[in-house]
Enzyme design. Structure first.
Site, mmCIF file in Angstrom:
data_model
loop_
_atom_site.group_PDB
_atom_site.id
_atom_site.type_symbol
_atom_site.label_atom_id
_atom_site.label_comp_id
_atom_site.label_asym_id
_atom_site.label_seq_id
_atom_site.Cartn_x
_atom_site.Cartn_y
_atom_site.Cartn_z
ATOM 1 N N CYS A 272 0.818 -1.222 0.000
ATOM 2 C CA CYS A 272 0.000 0.000 0.000
ATOM 3 C C CYS A 272 0.850 1.269 0.000
ATOM 4 O O CYS A 272 0.628 2.178 -0.812
ATOM 5 C CB CYS A 272 -0.974 -0.016 1.179
ATOM 6 N N HIS A 320 -2.489 1.391 6.906
ATOM 7 C CA HIS A 320 -2.868 1.243 5.497
ATOM 8 C C HIS A 320 -3.078 2.624 4.890
ATOM 9 O O HIS A 320 -3.511 3.563 5.568
ATOM 10 C CB HIS A 320 -4.153 0.419 5.361
ATOM 11 N N HIS A 332 -5.952 1.937 -4.149
ATOM 12 C CA HIS A 332 -5.037 1.390 -3.138
ATOM 13 C C HIS A 332 -4.652 -0.031 -3.505
ATOM 14 O O HIS A 332 -5.239 -0.656 -4.384
ATOM 15 C CB HIS A 332 -5.669 1.444 -1.738
#
Length: 357
Positions: A272, A320, A332
């Site tokens: 990520c 994240h 993402h």
């Protein structure tokens, strides 16, 4: 009289012990299925597997960010060690040249019959510590020799400082490498357990969970600079606030469908934080490697102030990150079960946002 004797106590105890042992073994056999009736654990439902796998992925991602941070510090330490080693080599060469020059002067002085002065003897000594302790004797040498001897003394001190700094950096490098290995072990353990759980599902169940994981789809309209909101313009493209944000979004869009690989920063696979770092690098903007560093790399903005190109962070601990593209959506890299894709911002617990350009 013998008929009224009590039986020996050890026989009675032995009998009770055998009875107890028989009961324990029988209970163990029954619980283990040795009585011919198996008691296998019930197979988890796909929903239960998904919940546990998602939790393992979140834990693995948190460990991945720690691994990324340790690797980043390791690489920085490696660069510092390399520079210090180069510096030590250069200073060693300079010191050797200076001592050779003193040696030549000493040979000439000896041939002239004047002998070696105490300062010259110390400068040519193989014991620098003794030389430094007794450097005061250099004051009794000639002015020229004293200057040369002082220069050698200074070079010895500086070389020792560089070598000590290099030793310290090497120790830090070793520590960072060990930390990275520990985090790597944690990540691979979590991902391995997730794979084993998924393998217990049918192919159809796995395909359904993969389609649901991460949400959204793998397509997004292209980004164009202009505007400050997130709405699409008349041509259906996302209006980015400036050219750099547009370039970063465009890069992320080109990577839709790329696999998630922990620790990866592209160009063909990403985790990520690696995705947003690579996207902004393509736009000429340098970002830190980890989510918990990226959130502090720009201006913090509220959820209501989001503009395309902003970085959006999720979960306690900021483990994240995605890139906002407008209309409540982001691009993402979700986890190993889903590729880089478009997803709603509200599908995960929101932790904050940062505007880097």
């Amino acid at each position: 009289m013998a008929s009224h004797r009590k039986p020996p106590q050890h026989r009675r105890s032995g009998s009770r012990a055998r009875t107890l042992l028989t009961a324990v073994l029988a209970g163990a056999a029954a619980s283990a299925g040795l009585d011919g009736v198996g008691h296998a654990a019930p197979k988890p439902t796909p929903e239960q597997v998904r919940e546990e796998v998602d939790q393992l992925y979140r834990e693995a991602e948190a460990a991945t960010e720690k691994y990324n941070g340790a690797r980043e510090r390791t690489e920085a330490a490696e660069r510092r060690v390399g520079k210090l080693q180069d510096e030590a080599a250069r200073r060693t060469e300079e010191l050797n040249t200076a001592r050779e020059s003193l040696g030549s002067a000493a040979a000439a002085q000896y041939r002239s019959g004047n002998g070696l002065g105490p300062a010259m003897q110390l400068a040519l000594s193989s014991d620098p510590d003794r030389f430094l302790r007794d450097a005061g004797l250099a004051e009794r040498a000639g002015a020229l020799q004293a200057t040369e001897v002082a220069s050698v003394a200074r070079q010895i001190r500086e070389l020792d400082e560089v070598r000590q700094e290099a030793r310290t950096e090497l120790k830090e490098l070793e520590d960072q490498q060990k930390r990275a290995q520990r985090h790597k072990k944690t990540v691979t353990g979590k991902l391995g357990k997730a794979r084993r759980l998924l393998s217990r599902l049918t192919a159809e169940e796995r395909a359904r969970l993969a389609a649901e994981s991460g949400g959204g789809n793998a397509e997004a309209p292209p980004a164009r600079p202009g505007g400050t909101g997130g709405a699409k313009n008349s041509s259906g493209t996302v209006s980015a606030p400036n050219t750099r944000a547009a370039a970063a979004i465009s890069y992320a869009q080109r990577k839709l469908g790329s696999p998630y690989v922990w620790g990866a920063t592209g160009p063909d696979a990403f985790d990520c934080s690696g995705l947003v770092q690579a996207a902004y690098r393509s736009a000429g903007v340098s970002l830190p490697r980890t989510t918990y560093a990226q959130i502090g790399a720009g201006q913090r903005v509220s959820r209501s102030q989001l503009r395309p190109g902003d970085l959006v962070f999720f979960y306690p601990g900021v483990t994240h990150v995605g890139m906002y593209i407008g209309d409540g959506k982001m691009i993402h890299a979700p986890n190993p079960s889903a590729p880089v894709r478009v997803a709603p911002v509200d599908e995960m617990p929101f932790a904050g946002a940062t505007r880097v350009v």
